[in-house]
Design an enzyme around this catalytic site. Structure first.
Site, PDB file in Angstrom:
ATOM      1  CB  SER A 125      66.659  -4.078  66.393  1.00  0.00           C
ATOM      2  OG  SER A 125      65.854  -3.855  65.255  1.00  0.00           O
ATOM      3  CE1 TYR A 150      65.798   0.812  66.490  1.00  0.00           C
ATOM      4  CE2 TYR A 150      66.048   1.631  68.728  1.00  0.00           C
ATOM      5  CZ  TYR A 150      65.698   0.616  67.851  1.00  0.00           C
ATOM      6  OH  TYR A 150      65.264  -0.589  68.341  1.00  0.00           O
ATOM      7  CE  LYS A 154      68.003  -1.160  70.352  1.00  0.00           C
ATOM      8  NZ  LYS A 154      67.981  -1.452  71.802  1.00  0.00           N
TER       9      LYS A 154
END
Ligand code: WQD
Length: 340
Positions: A125, A150, A154
């Site tokens: 991302s 979150y 990544k």
């Protein structure tokens, strides 16, 4: 060629399965249906006239995963989408996110090594860039400290790949998505919302439909042309096709390094107000909105330099912002029809 797609009944996963099958790949899906439903397989079959193999498996359960690889041989590549992805929830439940997102990836990589499967495509991302120092952001931009667990999963997921590719027989590509939006033109698959939408475009389409009375625009005092945040919105089918380009690069050995990463965006930044006006122009529907306070954790502006993906993956976007918003609106209308 057979490709394993984890999270293949999810939003980006299901669109990627459709494009893989259209491109002639055999697809097998692993999903635990935590954030999706089994009927997505029927929709994929209706679109492609081909049904992918499906296994309901917990990637965090190594025994289940070992059994899967005993049954499914000749897998040439793995595309790993399966992960928890709610930024807000990850702040409230960090351990749930670290355990699920990291353990599932580690189990998968260990099984690949044990079964001599080399090629791995990772769903990453643009959040790894945080608030970039300059725009458009390219792959040399520094990785900023993640603002959420979150986003950190990544970043850590990418680091796990970088180190694993150095010492094990794994080659990997991370695709750093910007803001995927829209839906398949058939309106048979798309992004399913659970409760109040967090993301902008589903909130716009629900407002257009009358499910929401007003869109709140989070912040109008940013240092941007109209004061609202700028993002690089990209059609989910363009994102899906970037995964096919990545699988082909890995399987045809045209990669330059065992671990590579690419920005997957359009290279064009749109503000929140731009998106509202673009939606109104594309659909003829007026959106009722109000300018309110900023949302904590939002990045002021981020959009991609896509040169590397264009040149090295031979991948370019094909859809316009109008295509994206029209398909999002058609999907919203289909959701309402199917829920009656
Ligand atoms: C976009 C803009 C909001 C809702 C998310 C994920 C990120 C990544 C990309 C996966 C922001 C504004 C939103 C609303 C608004 N996904 N907004 N009113 O936050 O850029 O990124 O998708 O990796 O992890 O967080 O997307 O759609 O939430 O917000 O004004 O009701 O729209 O402030 O400026 P975001 P978003």
């Amino acid at each position: 060629m057979k490709v394993l797609v984890t999270g293949g009944t999810g939003y980006i996963g299901s669109h990627t399965v459709v494009e893989l099958q259209h491109a002639g790949y055999d697809v097998v899906i692993i999903d635990n249906l935590y954030n999706s439903t089994i009927d997505v397989l029927d929709r994929i079959e209706e679109i492609c006239n081909k049904r992918p193999a499906f296994y309901k498996i917990e990637l965090c359960n190594k025994t289940q995963l070992n059994d899967f690889f005993e049954q499914e041989k000749d897998i040439n590549a793995v595309i790993h989408f399966a992960a928890f992805l709610q930024v807000n929830e990850s702040v409230q439940e960090p351990l749930k996110y670290y355990e699920n997102n990291l353990l599932s990836q580690i189990n998968l990589l260990n099984c690949m090594i044990e079964n001599n499967i080399e090629n791995f495509v990772f769903s990453s991302s643009c959040t790894v860039y945080g608030n970039p120092d300059s725009l458009p952001v390219d792959e040399n931009a520094p990785i900023k400290k993640a603002e959420s667990p979150y986003g950190n999963t990544k970043q850590m997921g990418e680091e796990i790949l970088e180190h694993t590719c150095k010492s094990k027989n794994i080659s990997a590509i991370s695709l750093r998505y910007f803001n995927p939006i829209g839906a398949h033109p058939s309106a048979k698959i798309g992004e399913v919302q659970h409760g109040t939408p967090h993301h902008l475009v589903p909130y716009i389409t629900e407002t257009a439909f009358g499910k929401r009375t007003q869109l709140n625009v989070f912040g109008s005092d940013y240092n941007t042309p109209d004061g609202t945040c700028v993002r690089d919105y990209i059609h989910v089918i363009d994102v899906a096709n970037a995964h096919i380009a990545a699988v082909e690069r890995l399987s045809k050995q045209t990669k330059k390094n065992k671990y590579e990463f690419f920005n997957i965006g359009t290279g064009i930044g749109y503000s929140v107000l731009d998106m509202i006006h673009a939606f109104e122009k594309a659909t003829g529907i007026k959106i009722n909105y109000a300018l309110v306070d900023r949302r904590h954790g939002d990045v002021e502006a981020v959009y991609a330099n896509t040169t590397l993906a264009n040149n090295e993956l031979g991948w370019t976007t094909k859809y316009t912002i109008e295509d994206m918003l029209k398909s999002a609106w058609t999907w919203e209308q289909a959701l309402a029809k199917n829920s009656n």
